[in-house]
Write an enzyme that holds these catalytic residues in place. Sequence first.
Site, PDB file in Angstrom:
ATOM      1  N   ASP A   1       3.882 -10.194   5.506  1.00 48.86           N
ATOM      2  CA  ASP A   1       2.569  -9.587   5.319  1.00 48.86           C
ATOM      3  C   ASP A   1       1.682  -9.984   6.488  1.00 48.86           C
ATOM      4  OD1 ASP A   1       1.239  -8.256   2.612  1.00 48.86           O
ATOM      5  OD2 ASP A   1      -0.258  -9.126   3.959  1.00 48.86           O
TER       6      ASP A   1
ATOM      7  N   ASP B   1       2.690  -8.260  11.388  1.00 47.47           N
ATOM      8  CA  ASP B   1       1.875  -7.068  11.603  1.00 47.47           C
ATOM      9  C   ASP B   1       2.855  -5.975  11.967  1.00 47.47           C
ATOM     10  OD1 ASP B   1       0.353  -4.981  12.589  1.00 47.47           O
ATOM     11  OD2 ASP B   1      -0.946  -6.238  13.829  1.00 47.47           O
TER      12      ASP B   1
ATOM     13  N   TYR C   1      -2.502  10.799   6.232  1.00 46.60           N
ATOM     14  CA  TYR C   1      -1.716  10.024   5.271  1.00 46.60           C
ATOM     15  C   TYR C   1      -0.522  10.835   4.785  1.00 46.60           C
ATOM     16  CZ  TYR C   1      -0.598   7.215   1.146  1.00 46.60           C
ATOM     17  OH  TYR C   1       0.047   6.457   0.200  1.00 46.60           O
TER      18      TYR C   1
ATOM     19  N   LYS D   1       3.453   9.862   5.417  1.00 48.77           N
ATOM     20  CA  LYS D   1       4.386   9.657   4.315  1.00 48.77           C
ATOM     21  C   LYS D   1       5.517  10.691   4.342  1.00 48.77           C
ATOM     22  CE  LYS D   1       2.586   6.001   2.448  1.00 48.77           C
ATOM     23  NZ  LYS D   1       3.337   4.716   2.402  1.00 48.77           N
TER      24      LYS D   1
END
Length: 249
Positions: free
Chosen positions: A37, A63, A157, A161
């Site tokens: 993370d 990252d 977005y 995706k």
Amino acid sequence: MSALADQVIIVTGAASGIGRAIAESVSRAGGHAIITDIDLARAEQTAGEIREAGGGATAMPLDITRPDEAAKVRDTVLAQFGRIDGLVNDAGIDAPHGLAWEIGNDEWRHVIEVDLNGAWYCSHAMIPAMRAAGCGRIVFISSLAARLGSAHLSPAYATAKAGLIGLTVSLSAQLESSGILVNAVTPGPTGNTGRPYSEAGRKAYVEAHPMGFGGPEPIAEAVLYLLGPGSAWTSGSVMNVSGGHFRGI
């Protein structure tokens, strides 16, 4: 024997939300979850809580927009554990609202860099180790936004995706001969991750979708199947886990 006994699974964005649920499922199945993370302190807390519950977990900073950091995670995992059995690309940013004619180029680049390119950087870093071992699993966490579209969500977005689905089918075709299976999951609204619903919004959702909000756990269980031995003949699939929000292929 546990489904993932002794396997080492890297999960990105695993400090919270769906990523954390996936890491917890991995550890319960006997695997060792690598909790990566961008927020290392939170990742360490999550890993510690998994260990306290009797599971195996190690936190590492990542990252996903930095290919060098993905390579460092790979090298560190191989040095400590000697293997990488799976990669779950969960890390990303929430779906921003926005209209196409109002989105700036900087926002577009940022969403694509995090939600699409980041998953590519991580996969690209891990593939050589999996090919050398002759086996591995890669799972992408896409979104129903890639299938349904929305009058409110940023097109960036949905595009990112959808790109993950393209990566799934392309990589699966190239990697099956190396023993690596690549699949994706398209979650529906979980109800407790991402942008919060208003009470009125929750009521309207449940009226339209009687199965309601599932939380992150059903997503984690789907990923666990794709990582485990039961999915040995599953490759290039896009699994719809949405509680009836989306129906059909």
